[in-house]
Motif scaffolding. Structure first.
Motif, PDB file in Angstrom:
ATOM      1  N   SER A 252       1.015  -1.347  -0.102  1.00  0.00           N
ATOM      2  CA  SER A 252      -0.008   0.124   0.104  1.00  0.00           C
ATOM      3  C   SER A 252       0.753   1.262   0.242  1.00  0.00           C
ATOM      4  N   ILE A 253       1.876   1.231   0.825  1.00  0.00           N
ATOM      5  CA  ILE A 253       2.724   2.391   0.764  1.00  0.00           C
ATOM      6  C   ILE A 253       3.565   2.403  -0.546  1.00  0.00           C
ATOM      7  N   THR A 254       3.918   1.408  -1.383  1.00  0.00           N
ATOM      8  CA  THR A 254       4.671   1.519  -2.682  1.00  0.00           C
ATOM      9  C   THR A 254       3.544   1.998  -3.750  1.00  0.00           C
ATOM     10  N   GLU A 255       2.370   1.804  -3.382  1.00  0.00           N
ATOM     11  CA  GLU A 255       1.265   2.152  -4.220  1.00  0.00           C
ATOM     12  C   GLU A 255       1.109   3.803  -4.129  1.00  0.00           C
ATOM     13  N   SER A 256       1.284   4.289  -2.799  1.00  0.00           N
ATOM     14  CA  SER A 256       1.013   5.621  -2.583  1.00  0.00           C
ATOM     15  C   SER A 256       2.183   6.339  -2.936  1.00  0.00           C
ATOM     16  N   VAL A 257       3.317   5.786  -2.796  1.00  0.00           N
ATOM     17  CA  VAL A 257       4.677   6.598  -3.330  1.00  0.00           C
ATOM     18  C   VAL A 257       4.482   7.044  -4.875  1.00  0.00           C
ATOM     19  N   CYS A 258       4.033   5.889  -5.488  1.00  0.00           N
ATOM     20  CA  CYS A 258       3.721   5.988  -6.984  1.00  0.00           C
ATOM     21  C   CYS A 258       2.682   6.971  -7.375  1.00  0.00           C
ATOM     22  N   ALA A 259       1.700   7.009  -6.575  1.00  0.00           N
ATOM     23  CA  ALA A 259       0.566   7.796  -6.852  1.00  0.00           C
ATOM     24  C   ALA A 259       0.873   9.285  -6.774  1.00  0.00           C
ATOM     25  N   LEU A 260       1.946   9.496  -5.848  1.00  0.00           N
ATOM     26  CA  LEU A 260       2.533  10.864  -5.562  1.00  0.00           C
ATOM     27  C   LEU A 260       3.727  11.393  -6.375  1.00  0.00           C
TER      28      LEU A 260
ATOM     29  N   GLY B  82       6.224   9.489  -6.763  1.00  0.00           N
ATOM     30  CA  GLY B  82       7.701   9.135  -6.728  1.00  0.00           C
ATOM     31  C   GLY B  82       8.217   7.632  -7.001  1.00  0.00           C
ATOM     32  N   CYS B  83       7.696   7.164  -7.981  1.00  0.00           N
ATOM     33  CA  CYS B  83       7.848   5.751  -8.260  1.00  0.00           C
ATOM     34  C   CYS B  83       9.348   5.660  -8.850  1.00  0.00           C
ATOM     35  N   GLY B  84      10.034   7.003  -9.555  1.00  0.00           N
ATOM     36  CA  GLY B  84      11.227   6.853  -9.837  1.00  0.00           C
ATOM     37  C   GLY B  84      12.338   6.765  -8.782  1.00  0.00           C
ATOM     38  N   ARG B  85      11.743   7.033  -7.713  1.00  0.00           N
ATOM     39  CA  ARG B  85      12.847   7.125  -6.473  1.00  0.00           C
ATOM     40  C   ARG B  85      12.864   5.688  -5.944  1.00  0.00           C
ATOM     41  N   LEU B  86      12.013   4.653  -6.134  1.00  0.00           N
ATOM     42  CA  LEU B  86      12.055   3.509  -5.541  1.00  0.00           C
ATOM     43  C   LEU B  86      13.291   2.722  -6.218  1.00  0.00           C
ATOM     44  N   VAL B  87      13.960   2.097  -5.114  1.00  0.00           N
ATOM     45  CA  VAL B  87      15.082   1.231  -5.568  1.00  0.00           C
ATOM     46  C   VAL B  87      15.018  -0.255  -5.445  1.00  0.00           C
TER      47      VAL B  87
ATOM     48  N   VAL C  55      11.380  -3.085  -3.406  1.00  0.00           N
ATOM     49  CA  VAL C  55      10.378  -3.205  -2.807  1.00  0.00           C
ATOM     50  C   VAL C  55      10.211  -4.595  -1.943  1.00  0.00           C
ATOM     51  N   ASP C  56       9.198  -4.865  -1.295  1.00  0.00           N
ATOM     52  CA  ASP C  56       8.745  -6.162  -0.747  1.00  0.00           C
ATOM     53  C   ASP C  56       8.387  -6.983  -2.131  1.00  0.00           C
ATOM     54  N   ARG C  57       7.992  -8.329  -1.557  1.00  0.00           N
ATOM     55  CA  ARG C  57       7.910  -9.414  -2.610  1.00  0.00           C
ATOM     56  C   ARG C  57       6.330  -9.363  -3.176  1.00  0.00           C
ATOM     57  N   TYR C  58       5.544  -8.661  -2.244  1.00  0.00           N
ATOM     58  CA  TYR C  58       4.236  -8.378  -2.658  1.00  0.00           C
ATOM     59  C   TYR C  58       3.772  -7.262  -3.576  1.00  0.00           C
ATOM     60  N   SER C  59       4.861  -6.262  -3.378  1.00  0.00           N
ATOM     61  CA  SER C  59       4.208  -4.967  -4.273  1.00  0.00           C
ATOM     62  C   SER C  59       4.209  -5.210  -5.695  1.00  0.00           C
ATOM     63  N   ASN C  60       3.363  -5.149  -6.336  1.00  0.00           N
ATOM     64  CA  ASN C  60       3.067  -5.437  -7.810  1.00  0.00           C
ATOM     65  C   ASN C  60       2.270  -4.339  -8.523  1.00  0.00           C
ATOM     66  N   TRP C  61       1.989  -3.138  -8.154  1.00  0.00           N
ATOM     67  CA  TRP C  61       1.342  -2.244  -8.838  1.00  0.00           C
ATOM     68  C   TRP C  61       2.144  -0.835  -8.520  1.00  0.00           C
ATOM     69  N   PRO C  62       1.975   0.026  -9.389  1.00  0.00           N
ATOM     70  CA  PRO C  62       1.943  -0.173 -10.894  1.00  0.00           C
ATOM     71  C   PRO C  62       2.791  -1.131 -11.511  1.00  0.00           C
ATOM     72  N   ALA C  63       2.681  -1.452 -12.752  1.00  0.00           N
ATOM     73  CA  ALA C  63       3.419  -2.363 -13.285  1.00  0.00           C
ATOM     74  C   ALA C  63       4.927  -2.377 -13.202  1.00  0.00           C
ATOM     75  N   SER C  64       5.353  -1.047 -13.157  1.00  0.00           N
ATOM     76  CA  SER C  64       6.959  -0.490 -13.279  1.00  0.00           C
ATOM     77  C   SER C  64       7.511  -1.219 -12.065  1.00  0.00           C
ATOM     78  N   VAL C  65       6.986  -1.143 -10.971  1.00  0.00           N
ATOM     79  CA  VAL C  65       7.699  -1.676  -9.701  1.00  0.00           C
ATOM     80  C   VAL C  65       7.958  -3.280  -9.549  1.00  0.00           C
ATOM     81  N   ARG C  66       7.415  -3.848 -10.793  1.00  0.00           N
ATOM     82  CA  ARG C  66       7.687  -5.350 -10.658  1.00  0.00           C
ATOM     83  C   ARG C  66       9.151  -5.677 -11.254  1.00  0.00           C
ATOM     84  N   ALA C  67       9.767  -4.618 -11.863  1.00  0.00           N
ATOM     85  CA  ALA C  67      11.039  -4.671 -12.505  1.00  0.00           C
ATOM     86  C   ALA C  67      12.037  -4.532 -11.354  1.00  0.00           C
TER      87      ALA C  67
END
Length: 284
Positions: free
Chosen positions: A45-53, A55-60, A62-74
């Motif tokens: 839920s925090i991963t999704e919130s970071v991206c909604a704000l 900040g997706c490009g700052r994520l280096v 995630v946990d194994r369950y974070s799967n949205w948006p699709a870009s975080v799967r990489a």
């Protein structure tokens, strides 16, 4: 010499002006010298919130369950949110780690010198507060806009339902413990916004473990449950007599819908829409 000193002093003041504190859900003030650029998020839920704000490009990582948006799967998957791989987290060289209260590694990460911010939304009010804190962390003023979009989507889902669906008595099983989503959980609050009645009162807590006999006695009109947890549901002692079971009013959510429903994040409006569709099917 004087000009050099003035320039140095100005740079120091500019750096100090960027530094700020964020108080997390432990009540701990986490000092950040500037908005972090390398973030590890260990809660979907925090991963999704970071991206909604934005900040997706700052994520280096995630946990194994974070799967949205699709870009975080990489991104590198660093284990579960409760017990992530500490060495793998450290190897990402994050300047901030976001995780839940339930995580067992907070102190270990801090002992390694990492900045840790504990955030765990459990209600609609929590979600708005967490968005505000993440907005502060990211240095963006988008939190209110994102919250308003979520709130409007939940309202739209509620307005889509006919009066005949209101007051439908619902049991929402979050997993086969059985653990339920009570009135005080964010899922229970969404159900209330839709006009449904949750059979699990707020007094029992957000996600209480329920005696199966309690559900039999409450006799809900509709049961909401994931496909995985629904296995053998009709065979539980006494459950064949429950109205929802007897009349086939059981919404078995697929994995992708369950992900949306159980995360207090920016897709809460979509979760409300999924619940509304279930209530409509249950009313037929």
């Amino acid at each position: 010499m004087k000009q050099w000193f003035v320039a140095l002093l100005g740079a120091a003041f500019a750096l100090a002006a960027q530094a700020f504190d964020v108080v997390d859900d432990r009540g701990v003030a986490v000092s950040l010298p500037q908005p972090p650029q390398r973030i590890v998020s260990l809660l979907p839920s925090i991963t999704e919130s970071v991206c909604a704000l934005g900040g997706c490009g700052r994520l280096v990582g995630v946990d194994r369950y974070s799967n949205w948006p699709a870009s975080v799967r990489a991104l590198p998957q660093l284990g579960g949110g409760i017990d992530p791989n500490v060495e793998a987290v450290f190897a990402q060289k994050p300047d901030l780690v976001l995780l839940a209260k339930s995580s067992r590694v907070t102190e270990r990460l801090e002992a390694l010198g990492l900045k840790v911010l504990v955030l765990e939304p459990k209600s609609h009010a929590d979600m708005r507060r967490v968005l505000d804190k993440l907005g502060q962390v990211l240095g963006t003023d988008d939190a209110l806009r994102v919250w308003r979009a979520i709130d409007a989507s939940v309202s739209a889902a509620a307005q889509s339902l006919p009066a005949s669906v209101k007051q439908t008595r619902v049991y929402y099983e979050v997993n086969s413990g059985p653990y339920a989503a009570g009135e005080s959980s964010f899922m229970g609050e969404t159900l209330a916004r839709l006009g449904a009645r949750n059979i699990v009162p707020a007094a029992l807590g957000p996600f209480p473990k329920i005696n199966p006999e309690f559900v039999v006695r409450a006799d809900p009109d509709v049961i909401m449950v994931s496909e995985r947890s629904a296995q053998g549901l009709e065979q539980r002692p006494g459950w064949a007599a429950i109205r929802a079971v007897r009349e086939g009013r059981i919404c078995r959510f697929k994995a992708e819908d369950t992900d949306v429903l159980v995360r207090p994040g920016p897709r809460m409006g979509e979760a409300a829409r999924i619940m509304a569709q279930c209530l409509l099917r249950g009313a037929k």
